[in-house]
Design an enzyme around this catalytic site. Structure first.
Site, short mmCIF file in Angstrom:
data_model
loop_
_atom_site.label_atom_id
_atom_site.label_comp_id
_atom_site.label_asym_id
_atom_site.label_seq_id
_atom_site.Cartn_x
_atom_site.Cartn_y
_atom_site.Cartn_z
N THR A 59 0.87 -1.18 0.00
CA THR A 59 0.00 0.00 0.00
C THR A 59 0.91 1.23 0.00
O THR A 59 1.35 1.66 -1.05
CB THR A 59 -0.98 -0.01 1.19
OG1 THR A 59 -0.26 -0.22 2.41
CG2 THR A 59 -2.02 -1.10 1.02
N LYS A 62 3.60 -7.01 4.18
CA LYS A 62 3.39 -5.61 3.83
C LYS A 62 3.07 -4.85 5.10
O LYS A 62 2.47 -5.38 6.04
CB LYS A 62 2.30 -5.44 2.78
CG LYS A 62 0.89 -5.81 3.17
CD LYS A 62 0.10 -4.86 4.02
CE LYS A 62 0.14 -3.45 3.50
NZ LYS A 62 -0.55 -2.51 4.48
N THR A 83 0.14 -3.57 12.15
CA THR A 83 -0.86 -3.54 11.08
C THR A 83 -0.17 -4.02 9.84
O THR A 83 0.57 -3.32 9.20
CB THR A 83 -1.43 -2.14 10.84
OG1 THR A 83 -2.23 -2.24 9.67
CG2 THR A 83 -0.40 -1.10 10.64
N ASN A 106 0.23 10.62 5.44
CA ASN A 106 -1.08 10.34 6.02
C ASN A 106 -2.08 11.47 5.81
O ASN A 106 -3.29 11.26 5.89
CB ASN A 106 -0.92 10.04 7.52
CG ASN A 106 -0.35 8.65 7.72
OD1 ASN A 106 -1.08 7.66 7.64
ND2 ASN A 106 0.94 8.56 7.97
N SER A 129 -6.00 10.74 -1.30
CA SER A 129 -6.06 11.69 -2.42
C SER A 129 -5.72 11.00 -3.74
O SER A 129 -4.95 10.05 -3.76
CB SER A 129 -5.07 12.83 -2.18
OG SER A 129 -5.41 13.52 -1.01
#
Length: 492
Positions: free
Chosen positions: A240, A266, A277, A487, A492
């Site tokens: 990501t 990841k 996470t 962040n 966007s």
């Protein structure tokens, strides 16, 4: 990285219970693993807990025996456009095919820009599987699915894994759960297996229901590309805000037979201890019974993924899955404490630690990789809480970013951990340099040497709190302006 979707103005950070292994008593797979660990592995666990941190620290600085040396970096071509590769980036290793594992990637279209965002793995019949998952209060549909199916099957004969990036499918209720089921059903039909034999994982924006049609429409073309040699592509497909793909590889001996262990992960932001996470998928050609596999993955999560933090935020989608295809020819092992697994256990922990440390080295905006060790605590748990408080303090992390050996901020963090400490005995070191001893600034304190030391990309901080023998290590990174930039415009 798993984030919330654009909605009405305010962002809300959900507080959640600590992430841990899937060991709830309602989970038969985890219950079996826990029972085996209590009955057979308690002596092993105690010994490994003592030795684990030593091996982890050695691995972090020297690499583990049997772990592959890095090769040339894999091409980027994934992650978010415009992000510079982390200065701490680790080259992707050469990972050979793992017997019993086939891999393919494709583009489902969860991102506006051109990139692969879909991963399919197919496993040989008889593959065992085990997992450790988030216990986040919100959770996600793919995590719920994996926990439920592993409980139903006992972790036996898992045949496939499907991973998508770009949509977390978390906080999506029944529609999200139905989307997961439809994907598993479609994959099961194509690969001639039950839907419960298909594991699922997602990462991306929270609150967006998975458009399963994007995955199912691509299944024929992705299945046609299944190959035994695509670990680097797999590592890129699940990224990501990662700036480099993360992989690890090792070989081990089981009763004189060589077995392979390979994994990808990841994670870059929203990283905290207790699974962080992240998504991580590890496969081996060893033959290990599901209950034993569950005990091992739960045990070694404690000394690896549970010991890293980037920003202190936990996620809804944390998933670590371990698959054992049994294709190596090594004897099948049913007990996690079996002596024949000694080398395998060490190498498995090394692979998991390698992946965990790469998460920190790719922390969003990170320029410093820092090992924080706390000694002299009342217990290992107390030491870990203190170390984590230091590692997650914004004031400490911004000082690291500014190359400022501000040991006063470290003392501040020690005190606010709300754990027993002896103020008059506290010491703080940067590497071998004492900043404080016995509750006071050190007599040999040298500001120039301290400043020079923290200019290194990687350095160590150690603290002794003077009340006991408990110790723990946490790895973290600095907090830079780039973290805010990444962040601030994530969606966007």
């Amino acid at each position: 990285m798993t984030k919330t979707p654009k909605a009405s103005g305010k962002k809300t950070a959900a507080k959640a219970p600590e992430v841990a292994s899937a060991s709830a008593t309602s989970n038969p797979v985890a219950a079996a693993g826990a029972a085996i660990e209590r009955a057979l592995v308690d002596p092993l666990t105690s010994a490994l807990k003592r030795a684990g941190l030593r091996r982890a620290q050695k691995s972090a600085s020297e690499g583990s025996p049997g772990v592959a040396a890095p090769a040339k970096p894999a091409p980027a071509g994934a992650g978010k456009p415009g992000l510079a590769i982390s200065p701490l980036a680790v080259p992707f290793p050469l990972i050979p095919p793992i017997p019993g594992v086939e891999i393919a990637t494709g583009r489902a279209g969860f991102y506006k820009h051109e990139r692969e965002d879909l991963l399919l793995m197919r496993f040989a019949e008889g593959t065992s599987a085990a997992g450790v998952f988030t216990r986040h209060g919100v959770g996600s549909a793919p995590v719920d699915w994996c926990k439920r199916q592993l409980a139903a099957s006992g972790g036996a004969d898992v045949r496939a894994l499907v991973v998508n990036a770009g949509c977390a499918n978390s906080f999506t209720g029944k529609p999200g759960a139905d989307a997961v089921r439809r994907v598993a059903t479609a994959v099961g039909k194509r690969l001639d297996c039950r839907q419960r034999d298909v594991m699922m994982a997602s990462t991306g924006v929270i609150g967006v229901i998975l458009d399963d049609s994007k995955i199912t429409a691509r299944l024929p073309e992705v299945e046609a590309r299944l190959t035994a040699d695509a670990w680097a592509q797999a590592g890129r497909a699940i990224m990501t805000t990662d700036t480099f793909p993360k992989g690890a590889y090792a070989t081990a001996l089981i009763d004189g037979v060589e077995v392979k262990i390979a994994g990808i992960a990841k994670g870059s932001g929203m990283i905290a201890p207790d699974m962080a996470t992240m998504l991580a998928f590890v496969a081996t050609d060893a033959a290990i019974a599901p209950a034993a596999l569950q005990t091992l993955v739960s045990l070694y999560t404690r000394t690896t993924f549970n010991c890293v933090t980037v920003d202190g935020d936990r996620s809804t989608n944390d998933t670590l899955l371990l698959f054992a295809t049994g294709q190596s020819g090594a004897p099948k092992i049913s007990r996690p404490g079996d002596k024949r697994l000694a080398d395998f256990r060490e190498k498995l922990e090394g692979v998991l630690l390698d992946l965990a440390l790469q998460l920190v080295k790719d922390g969003e905006g990170a320029t410093k990789f820092v090992k924080i060790t706390v000694n002299g605590a009342e217990s290992p748990a107390s030491a870990r809480k203190i170390a984590r408080t230091i590692a997650e303090s914004p004031l400490v992390k911004t000082a690291f970013a500014g190359e400022d050996a501000n040991w006063g901020r470290i003392v501040m963090a020690v005190g606010r951990a709300d754990e027993p400490v002896a103020r008059e005995k506290i010491s703080v070191k940067f590497g071998d340099l004492y900043a404080a001893r016995d509750g006071l600034i050190s007599a040999e304190y040298d500001e120039a040497k301290m400043s020079a030391y923290v200019k290194n990309q990687e350095f160590e901080v150690s603290v002794d709190v003077g009340v006991g023998r408990g110790s723990a290590t946490v790895w973290t990174c600095d907090l830079t302006k780039q973290y805010v930039a990444i962040n601030g415009d994530y969606r966007s």
